[in-house]
Design an enzyme around this catalytic site. Structure first.
Site, PDB file in Angstrom:
ATOM      1  N   HIS A   1      66.203  37.219   6.498  1.00 38.95           N
ATOM      2  CA  HIS A   1      66.369  38.822   7.091  1.00 38.95           C
ATOM      3  C   HIS A   1      67.325  39.434   6.211  1.00 38.95           C
ATOM      4  O   HIS A   1      67.704  38.879   5.303  1.00 38.95           O
ATOM      5  CB  HIS A   1      66.596  38.610   8.423  1.00 38.95           C
ATOM      6  CG  HIS A   1      67.954  37.697   8.987  1.00 38.95           C
ATOM      7  ND1 HIS A   1      68.248  36.507   8.782  1.00 38.95           N
ATOM      8  CD2 HIS A   1      69.182  38.260   9.064  1.00 38.95           C
ATOM      9  CE1 HIS A   1      69.430  36.193   9.006  1.00 38.95           C
ATOM     10  NE2 HIS A   1      69.944  37.329   9.223  1.00 38.95           N
TER      11      HIS A   1
ATOM     12  N   ASP B   1      75.070  39.779   5.141  1.00 33.79           N
ATOM     13  CA  ASP B   1      75.561  38.249   4.772  1.00 33.79           C
ATOM     14  C   ASP B   1      74.563  37.597   3.811  1.00 33.79           C
ATOM     15  O   ASP B   1      74.752  36.338   3.403  1.00 33.79           O
ATOM     16  CB  ASP B   1      76.562  37.659   5.657  1.00 33.79           C
ATOM     17  CG  ASP B   1      75.645  37.451   6.976  1.00 33.79           C
ATOM     18  OD1 ASP B   1      74.985  38.335   7.260  1.00 33.79           O
ATOM     19  OD2 ASP B   1      75.784  36.458   7.726  1.00 33.79           O
TER      20      ASP B   1
ATOM     21  N   HIS C   1      70.110  40.976   6.865  1.00 32.09           N
ATOM     22  CA  HIS C   1      71.737  41.252   7.277  1.00 32.09           C
ATOM     23  C   HIS C   1      72.472  41.088   6.198  1.00 32.09           C
ATOM     24  O   HIS C   1      72.039  40.316   4.809  1.00 32.09           O
ATOM     25  CB  HIS C   1      72.272  40.064   8.081  1.00 32.09           C
ATOM     26  CG  HIS C   1      71.776  40.497   9.777  1.00 32.09           C
ATOM     27  ND1 HIS C   1      71.995  39.496  10.637  1.00 32.09           N
ATOM     28  CD2 HIS C   1      71.167  41.380  10.246  1.00 32.09           C
ATOM     29  CE1 HIS C   1      71.482  39.921  11.794  1.00 32.09           C
ATOM     30  NE2 HIS C   1      70.921  41.177  11.330  1.00 32.09           N
TER      31      HIS C   1
END
Length: 138
Positions: free
Chosen positions: A95, A99, A97
């Site tokens: 995904h 990080d 995000h």
């Protein structure tokens, strides 16, 4: 088979490997030809912490280097275990995000630089359905 490897990588993170202190050198585990070896390169958060780089998991299976996510510091951790960024056969982005993708540009660019790989072909990446649209911009 890749789905099985991906599921294994995501479910077996507890016993597979551990992050080291920044001053320690990581040594890649020895693997037989038919072994699946999972190495946690980073388990951190979006916070810039030297002791926990961003999310990234390396899976060595069937002679392939499969990387799941490329968080901050992924290239550094790969170099510490003796895996050249150019030796990554496939990147899976789970995904978007920060990080999980902060190290993507570093991985992509470094894989093209000698002695880190000198990649001449497109970087193989699989991600959510919006990945094609997003990657067309880079």
């Amino acid at each position: 088979m890749l789905a099985t490897i991906a599921a294994f990588a995501l479910l077996s993170t507890g016993a597979a490997a551990q992050e080291s202190e920044p001053s320690q050198q990581i040594i890649a585990p020895e693997a037989a030809e038919d072994d699946i070896v999972v190495t946690l390169l980073g388990t951190g958060t979006p916070d810039p912490r030297i002791d926990r780089f961003g999310a990234s998991i390396l899976v060595n299976a069937a002679g392939q280097n499969l990387l799941f996510d490329a968080g901050r510091g992924a290239v550094i951790r790969l170099e510490q275990i003796g895996v050249s960024p150019g030796a990554i056969d496939q990147l899976f982005v789970t995904h978007y995000h920060s990080d999980h993708i902060n190290g993507l540009a570093d991985l992509w660019l470094t894989s093209r630089l000698p002695p880190h790989g000198n990649r001449q072909t497109p970087f193989p990446m699989t991600g959510p359905t919006t990945a094609r649209c997003w990657l067309a911009r880079i």
